[in-house]
Design a protein around this motif. Structure first.
Motif, PDB file in Angstrom:
ATOM      1  N   GLN A 106       0.687  -2.165 -10.513  1.00 45.68           N
ATOM      2  CA  GLN A 106      -0.063  -0.920 -10.358  1.00 45.68           C
ATOM      3  C   GLN A 106      -1.371  -0.963 -11.150  1.00 45.68           C
ATOM      4  O   GLN A 106      -2.425  -0.545 -10.657  1.00 45.68           O
ATOM      5  CB  GLN A 106       0.784   0.257 -10.820  1.00 45.68           C
ATOM      6  N   ILE A 109      -3.900  -3.171  -9.312  1.00 45.55           N
ATOM      7  CA  ILE A 109      -4.426  -2.508  -8.117  1.00 45.55           C
ATOM      8  C   ILE A 109      -5.497  -1.497  -8.507  1.00 45.55           C
ATOM      9  O   ILE A 109      -6.586  -1.452  -7.918  1.00 45.55           O
ATOM     10  CB  ILE A 109      -3.296  -1.822  -7.338  1.00 45.55           C
ATOM     11  N   LEU A 121      -1.624  -6.779  -0.477  1.00 46.35           N
ATOM     12  CA  LEU A 121      -0.450  -6.788  -1.350  1.00 46.35           C
ATOM     13  C   LEU A 121       0.590  -7.717  -0.742  1.00 46.35           C
ATOM     14  O   LEU A 121       1.084  -7.476   0.365  1.00 46.35           O
ATOM     15  CB  LEU A 121       0.142  -5.385  -1.472  1.00 46.35           C
ATOM     16  N   PRO A 124       5.020  -6.958  -2.581  1.00 48.91           N
ATOM     17  CA  PRO A 124       4.870  -6.070  -3.739  1.00 48.91           C
ATOM     18  C   PRO A 124       6.207  -5.620  -4.295  1.00 48.91           C
ATOM     19  O   PRO A 124       7.202  -5.541  -3.573  1.00 48.91           O
ATOM     20  CB  PRO A 124       4.087  -4.882  -3.162  1.00 48.91           C
ATOM     21  N   ASN A 128       7.271   2.201  -2.246  1.00 44.43           N
ATOM     22  CA  ASN A 128       6.392   2.632  -1.165  1.00 44.43           C
ATOM     23  C   ASN A 128       5.633   3.896  -1.547  1.00 44.43           C
ATOM     24  O   ASN A 128       4.468   4.079  -1.169  1.00 44.43           O
ATOM     25  CB  ASN A 128       7.201   2.873   0.108  1.00 44.43           C
ATOM     26  N   ILE A 131       2.602   2.939  -3.577  1.00 46.05           N
ATOM     27  CA  ILE A 131       1.620   2.251  -2.725  1.00 46.05           C
ATOM     28  C   ILE A 131       0.888   3.255  -1.843  1.00 46.05           C
ATOM     29  O   ILE A 131      -0.345   3.188  -1.692  1.00 46.05           O
ATOM     30  CB  ILE A 131       2.305   1.176  -1.864  1.00 46.05           C
ATOM     31  N   GLU A 132       1.614   4.209  -1.270  1.00 43.16           N
ATOM     32  CA  GLU A 132       0.997   5.221  -0.416  1.00 43.16           C
ATOM     33  C   GLU A 132      -0.006   6.065  -1.202  1.00 43.16           C
ATOM     34  O   GLU A 132      -1.028   6.493  -0.658  1.00 43.16           O
ATOM     35  CB  GLU A 132       2.076   6.091   0.213  1.00 43.16           C
ATOM     36  N   ARG A 135      -3.261   3.809  -1.975  1.00 43.62           N
ATOM     37  CA  ARG A 135      -4.067   3.416  -0.816  1.00 43.62           C
ATOM     38  C   ARG A 135      -5.201   4.399  -0.533  1.00 43.62           C
ATOM     39  O   ARG A 135      -6.109   4.095   0.246  1.00 43.62           O
ATOM     40  CB  ARG A 135      -3.199   3.298   0.423  1.00 43.62           C
ATOM     41  N   PHE A 140      -5.583  -0.860   2.410  1.00 44.41           N
ATOM     42  CA  PHE A 140      -4.570  -1.840   2.020  1.00 44.41           C
ATOM     43  C   PHE A 140      -4.004  -2.505   3.270  1.00 44.41           C
ATOM     44  O   PHE A 140      -3.920  -1.892   4.336  1.00 44.41           O
ATOM     45  CB  PHE A 140      -3.392  -1.158   1.310  1.00 44.41           C
ATOM     46  N   VAL A 142      -0.353  -4.953   3.779  1.00 37.88           N
ATOM     47  CA  VAL A 142       0.820  -5.417   3.044  1.00 37.88           C
ATOM     48  C   VAL A 142       1.452  -6.596   3.771  1.00 37.88           C
ATOM     49  O   VAL A 142       1.565  -6.602   5.000  1.00 37.88           O
ATOM     50  CB  VAL A 142       1.859  -4.286   2.887  1.00 37.88           C
ATOM     51  N   VAL A 147       5.294  -0.295   4.959  1.00 32.82           N
ATOM     52  CA  VAL A 147       4.818   0.915   4.291  1.00 32.82           C
ATOM     53  C   VAL A 147       4.180   1.806   5.346  1.00 32.82           C
ATOM     54  O   VAL A 147       3.288   1.362   6.090  1.00 32.82           O
ATOM     55  CB  VAL A 147       3.795   0.595   3.184  1.00 32.82           C
TER      56      VAL A 147
END
Length: 335
Positions: A106, A109, A121, A124, A128, A131-132, A135, A140, A142, A147
């Motif tokens: 994290q 990123i 990614l 990862p 999720n 990540i959401e 983004r 992004f 993946v 995701v």
């Protein structure tokens, strides 16, 4: 003196703005003009000023590529292919290694988002949900994780796992084990689901041992549990785990493939050089790297508003020396 954009424009017979578009938005320039400008630029030794172009276009022409463990042989072919694909499209790639740590992932990123136009990614470890949320900063793509709302490249490990279980069943193995990977791994979950379904279809007893570090040390540490499971065939999370397991079994007086058959995932160089040579599921890592870059640049050009793409790449089993018919050393191989 350094060659300038005006020198290229004059030699090409076009306006300065056309030279600028050739490098910043080539799709807006005709193929004939673009080729002429690029040829002249190459002959004159002109290189566009990336910092100036970033101020003009709002694009850095940099991409971030974050992997779980750069020392794992699975990742270098993917990294190399992604860098080559990006370079062909006039992009540079910053590579970062999370060492399997979601908190570090994290942090990396958040740092890279300020310096790049998009982030890849690969496998990862973040949830999720995180990540959401991240983004929202840049587009992004993946690799090996689903995701919602993101373009994804999946290597169909389930396809290879089913082939591996069927291979063990055909060799007469009736009790098999799955050495899964780390918690939160999409690949682990896919392997678990595929192995369970294939074992049920083949009438095999499956023991799942998890979680495990995705390293040789992880396989070494799992050797005692495998030896005590009664399994005669073992499918491992990756080649490194398989190689560590083979060493751990050897330390306990068990041979591969005499006492147990072992299958890895990745088709990495260490597995091909090991003795016995490792039966494994090949993963199309280079193709995944190239495709992920193309999907990311499509998202960048669309402003991350396009429809997400799901690309699924095939895998298959490569049979070598680490699997054979169930039974002790010296038992005849099947005809």
């Amino acid at each position: 003196m350094a060659v300038t954009i005006r020198d290229v424009a004059r030699a090409s017979g076009v306006h300065v703005s056309t030279v600028s578009r050739t490098f910043s938005a080539p799709q807006l320039v005709s193929a004939e003009t673009r080729n002429r400008v690029l040829t002249v630029a190459e002959e004159l030794g002109y290189r566009p000023n990336r910092a100036a172009r970033a101020l003009t276009t709002g694009r850095t022409h940099n991409l971030g590529l974050i992997v779980a463990d750069i020392a794992n042989p699975f990742f270098p072919p993917l990294i190399k292919a992604a860098q080559a694909q990006a370079r062909e499209r006039d992009y540079h790639v910053f590579v970062a290694d999370t060492d399997e740590d979601p908190l570090l992932e994290q942090e990396l990123i958040e740092m890279l988002c300020k310096q790049v136009d998009g982030v890849l990614l690969c496998s990862p470890r973040l949830s999720n949900r995180v990540i959401e949320r991240l983004r929202a900063q840049v587009p992004f793509v993946v690799v090996n994780r689903r995701v919602k709302g993101l373009s994804t490249v999946l290597m169909d490990v389930g396809q290879g796992v089913r082939a591996a279980v069927e291979h063990l069943a055909a060799l007469g193995h009736r009790r098999i084990a799955l050495l899964s990977g780390p918690s939160g791994s999409w690949t682990s979950e896919e392997m678990h689901a595929a192995a369970t379904a294939a074992a049920d279809e083949s009438g095999l007893e499956l023991t799942v041992l998890r979680p495990n570090e995705p390293t040789e040390q992880g396989g070494l540490a799992a050797a005692a549990a495998v030896a005590g499971s009664g399994a005669t065939g073992v499918l491992c999370y990756n080649d490194l785990v398989a190689l560590g397991l083979i060493e751990g079994l050897h330390e306990r007086g068990l041979s591969v493939p005499g006492d147990l058959s072992v299958i890895g995932v990745d088709d990495s160089l260490p597995g091909r050089l090991n003795r016995p040579k490792l039966t494994t599921i090949t993963m199309p890592t280079a193709a995944a790297g190239r495709m992920a870059v193309d999907l990311l640049l499509a998202a960048v050009n669309a402003g991350d508003t396009g429809t997400p793409t799901l690309a699924r790449l095939e895998t298959h089993l490569i049979v070598r020396e680490s699997t054979r018919a169930a039974g002790r050393v010296g038992a005849p191989l099947p005809a």
